[in-house]
Design an enzyme around this catalytic site. Structure first.
Site, short mmCIF file in Angstrom:
data_model
loop_
_atom_site.label_atom_id
_atom_site.label_comp_id
_atom_site.label_asym_id
_atom_site.label_seq_id
_atom_site.Cartn_x
_atom_site.Cartn_y
_atom_site.Cartn_z
N CYS A 51 -4.79 7.37 9.76
CA CYS A 51 -5.23 6.73 11.00
C CYS A 51 -5.06 7.67 12.19
O CYS A 51 -4.15 8.49 12.21
CB CYS A 51 -4.44 5.45 11.22
SG CYS A 51 -4.79 4.22 9.96
N VAL A 65 7.81 5.81 17.59
CA VAL A 65 7.56 6.52 16.32
C VAL A 65 6.34 7.44 16.45
O VAL A 65 6.39 8.61 16.07
CB VAL A 65 7.38 5.52 15.16
CG1 VAL A 65 7.08 6.25 13.85
CG2 VAL A 65 8.64 4.67 15.01
N ARG A 124 -3.17 9.74 3.91
CA ARG A 124 -2.08 10.70 4.08
C ARG A 124 -1.53 11.19 2.74
O ARG A 124 -0.52 11.88 2.72
CB ARG A 124 -0.94 10.02 4.86
CG ARG A 124 -1.33 9.50 6.21
CD ARG A 124 -1.38 10.56 7.26
NE ARG A 124 -0.10 11.21 7.48
CZ ARG A 124 0.04 12.36 8.13
NH1 ARG A 124 -1.03 12.98 8.58
NH2 ARG A 124 1.23 12.89 8.30
N ASP A 134 4.19 -0.28 12.41
CA ASP A 134 2.98 -0.95 11.88
C ASP A 134 2.96 -2.45 12.19
O ASP A 134 1.95 -3.11 11.94
CB ASP A 134 2.88 -0.73 10.37
CG ASP A 134 2.74 0.73 10.02
OD1 ASP A 134 1.94 1.41 10.67
OD2 ASP A 134 3.45 1.20 9.11
N LYS A 141 0.83 -1.22 0.00
CA LYS A 141 0.00 0.00 0.00
C LYS A 141 0.86 1.26 0.00
O LYS A 141 0.61 2.19 -0.76
CB LYS A 141 -0.90 -0.03 1.25
CG LYS A 141 -1.47 1.29 1.68
CD LYS A 141 -2.40 1.16 2.86
CE LYS A 141 -1.80 1.45 4.21
NZ LYS A 141 -1.41 2.84 4.46
N ASN A 142 1.87 1.28 0.88
CA ASN A 142 2.63 2.52 1.05
C ASN A 142 3.71 2.71 -0.01
O ASN A 142 4.47 3.67 0.05
CB ASN A 142 3.23 2.58 2.46
CG ASN A 142 2.15 2.76 3.51
OD1 ASN A 142 1.01 3.10 3.18
ND2 ASN A 142 2.48 2.51 4.76
N1 EPU Z 1 6.27 13.91 12.04
C1 EPU Z 1 6.31 15.21 12.45
N2 EPU Z 1 6.22 16.19 11.51
C2 EPU Z 1 6.10 15.92 10.19
C3 EPU Z 1 6.08 14.58 9.77
C4 EPU Z 1 6.17 13.59 10.72
O1 EPU Z 1 6.41 15.49 13.65
O2 EPU Z 1 6.02 16.85 9.38
C5 EPU Z 1 6.35 12.83 13.04
C6 EPU Z 1 5.03 12.06 13.11
O3 EPU Z 1 4.10 12.73 13.93
C7 EPU Z 1 5.47 10.74 13.66
C8 EPU Z 1 6.85 10.55 13.05
O4 EPU Z 1 7.28 11.85 12.62
O5 EPU Z 1 5.59 10.82 15.06
C9 EPU Z 1 6.92 9.60 11.89
O6 EPU Z 1 5.99 9.97 10.90
P1 EPU Z 1 6.24 9.71 9.36
O7 EPU Z 1 6.19 11.00 8.65
O8 EPU Z 1 7.45 8.86 9.19
O9 EPU Z 1 4.98 8.86 8.99
P2 EPU Z 1 4.03 9.00 7.74
O10 EPU Z 1 4.82 9.28 6.51
O11 EPU Z 1 2.90 9.89 8.05
C10 EPU Z 1 4.20 6.51 6.98
C11 EPU Z 1 3.22 5.39 6.77
C12 EPU Z 1 2.74 4.87 8.11
C13 EPU Z 1 3.94 4.36 8.89
C14 EPU Z 1 4.96 5.51 9.05
C15 EPU Z 1 6.22 5.07 9.74
C16 EPU Z 1 2.17 6.03 4.72
C17 EPU Z 1 0.94 6.50 4.02
N3 EPU Z 1 2.08 5.90 6.03
O12 EPU Z 1 3.47 7.53 7.66
O13 EPU Z 1 1.91 3.77 7.82
O14 EPU Z 1 3.52 3.96 10.16
O15 EPU Z 1 5.31 6.04 7.75
O16 EPU Z 1 6.83 4.03 9.06
O17 EPU Z 1 3.19 5.77 4.10
C18 EPU Z 1 -0.09 2.54 7.88
O18 EPU Z 1 0.22 2.06 6.78
O19 EPU Z 1 -1.07 2.12 8.55
C19 EPU Z 1 0.67 3.64 8.44
C20 EPU Z 1 0.25 4.38 9.46
#
Ligand code: EPU
Length: 453
Positions: free
Chosen positions: A119, A335, A94, A313, A22-23
């Site tokens: 989520c 995380v 997202r 995850d 998915k991601n």
């Molecule tokens: N964060 C910030 N500021 C930002 C961006 C992130 O503080 O501008 C913080 C977040 O709040 C969090 C941490 O950094 O505490 C990590 O967030 P990250 O940006 O890495 O996560 P994401 O890109 O929003 C993706 C996956 C998630 C997965 C995370 C970590 C997608 C669509 N989502 O999220 O997957 O848990 O990376 O590997 O790619 C899922 O598939 O169910 C899911 C939640």
């Protein structure tokens, strides 16, 4: 409302094939918007998040043909129809925030992106994304309207390469920098970048599209922007979250599952933890067989982390598995600050789970002294009992499904569209594994339900 009725207690046995990640696919669809050349993807899963992203790309001007049976998707975006992402996509996932990086280099006009959803697992800010794009020359403003809020962005003078040091190796922020850097003038250097396999797949795809990009040591990515793109084709890697989900299901239900497509190299830290609790695994050419060995011991300290650490995850189904291990285990979530909300229901099902606000089990994380309940003690073995459950998000959803499969008695799960955001052909896979369940028909198509939630 759709319902899954599950009669727990049956060991899952058999073979499942992991679907495309998915991601990865959703991010590559966004990347395809950078150019007016054809992109072709294979092993595309038919899941809610892909359907929503396809709709989003079509809205912007992508012409998409998707053979859902074959998992083949072709897309081309000859020109942008709009760079305004409608509000109905705001809560869906997202992906919309990545449109800033993808579109700012393709239009001189304004890009408008609704506040992102996904989520409910913490605040999930986008400050890293916004600050990085501003540093590359974008003007970005957050505006709150009566009922809605959105990011308004433009780069009238184009984006320019620069050095961006992310405060934390955020997956999404790294992806946004990669997308923006692909059309920026000059070189973009991303330091402290995320190195998750899903990010690496985006890098590989951008390289195929014509972007010179290198991964350097020490979490640094360097790329040179271009305006010359090529047609590109990419096979989506198997979803390592889905692979881990079936792995935990095999062991927690005392069964045996050959998880076709589970990739050793992308699951190293997961497999280490499976070995530590005494779970069985056999790494084969096309996947990994996971099985129950007769006893499971706890006493585990598990800390979620960025790649190559134990991914956040994987945490939720693993916690269900820990309820079936002997002794006390500690799970420290580093995380997301708020990713244990789902444990209340597990406790009601019989799990012995206690949340703590401080960092348990060794190192302090960035949530230390911030009063988030981000450490969990799990004491096992505890029997679980069936329950009626409304699924609140994707990963919690699989944890509940697994708990229901382990539990004695009947469970009823609703809110299935959350699960279907990320798990393809769930019923067929459960059936192939011998799970005892039935489904009440859905009234609302998954896509529409995903869009309104
Ligand atoms: N964060 C910030 N500021 C930002 C961006 C992130 O503080 O501008 C913080 C977040 O709040 C969090 C941490 O950094 O505490 C990590 O967030 P990250 O940006 O890495 O996560 P994401 O890109 O929003 C993706 C996956 C998630 C997965 C995370 C970590 C997608 C669509 N989502 O999220 O997957 O848990 O990376 O590997 O790619 C899922 O598939 O169910 C899911 C939640």
């Amino acid at each position: 409302m759709a319902l899954l009725q599950i009669e727990g207690g049956t060991p899952l046995q058999g073979h499942v094939r992991v679907s495309g990640a998915k991601n990865v696919v959703t991010k590559l669809l966004v990347a395809s918007l950078l150019s007016n050349k054809k992109c072709r993807f294979t092993s595309v899963p038919d899941i809610g998040d892909v359907r929503v992203t396809v709709e989003l790309c079509r809205e912007i001007g992508a012409l998409i043909e998707w053979d859902r049976e074959e998992g083949v998707l072709e897309t081309i975006t000859p020109e942008l129809k709009t760079s305004y992402i409608p509000q109905r996509f705001s809560g869906a996932n997202r992906i919309p925030i990545l449109m800033l990086g993808a579109l700012l280099g393709r239009t001189n006009g304004e890009v408008i992106v609704p506040t992102v959803g996904g989520c409910d697992i913490g605040k999930r800010p986008v400050d890293f994304h916004v600050e990085a794009l501003q540093k590359m020359g974008a003007t970005i403003e957050h505006r709150r309207m009566l009922k809605e809020s959105a990011w308004f962005a433009h780069a009238h003078d184009g984006l320019h390469g620069t050095v961006i040091t992310l405060p934390y190796p955020s997956v999404g922020a790294t992806e946004n920098c990669l997308l923006a850097g692909s059309t920026a003038t000059g070189t973009t250097v991303i330091k402290n970048a995320a190195m998750e396999p899903e990010v690496v797949e985006l890098i590989l795809f951008l390289q195929k599209m014509g972007v010179p990009v290198t991964i350097e040591s020490d979490r640094t990515i360097r790329l040179l922007g271009t305006n010359r793109f090529y047609e590109a084709e990419h096979k989506i890697i198997p979803d390592r979250m889905e692979a881990a989900s079936w792995a935990t299901a095999a062991i927690a239900t005392k069964g045996r599952i050959f998880v076709e497509g589970a990739e050793h190299g992308r699951m190293i830290s997961f497999i280490n933890k499976i070995r530590q609790i005494g779970g069985g695994f056999d790494i084969k050419e096309h996947g990994i067989e996971f099985f129950y060995t007769g006893s499971l011991q706890g006493g585990l300290h598990l800390e979620t982390d960025v790649h190559p650490g134990f991914m956040t995850d994987w945490q939720q189904p693993f916690v269900v598995l820990l309820t079936q291990t002997q002794g006390l285990s500690i799970v420290h979530e580093t995380v997301y600050e708020n990713r244990f909300g789902y444990t209340d229901i597990l406790r009601e099902m019989g799990g012995d789970l206690t949340l703590f606000r401080h960092c348990l089990g060794g190192s302090e994380c960035r949530f230390a002294l911030k009063h988030f309940a981000h450490s969990l003690a799990v004491k096992g073995v505890t029997p679980l009992y069936g329950k009626e459950i409304v699924i609140p998000d994707l990963r919690a959803g699989f944890a509940y499904l697994l708990a229901a499969l382990v539990a004695s008695g009947k469970s009823k799960l609703s809110g299935l569209h959350f699960l279907e955001r990320g798990y393809e052909k769930l019923d067929a896979k459960l059936e192939a594994l011998g799970a005892s369940f039935s489904r009440e028909e859905e009234r609302v198509p998954a896509l529409e339900e995903a869009l309104v939630n």
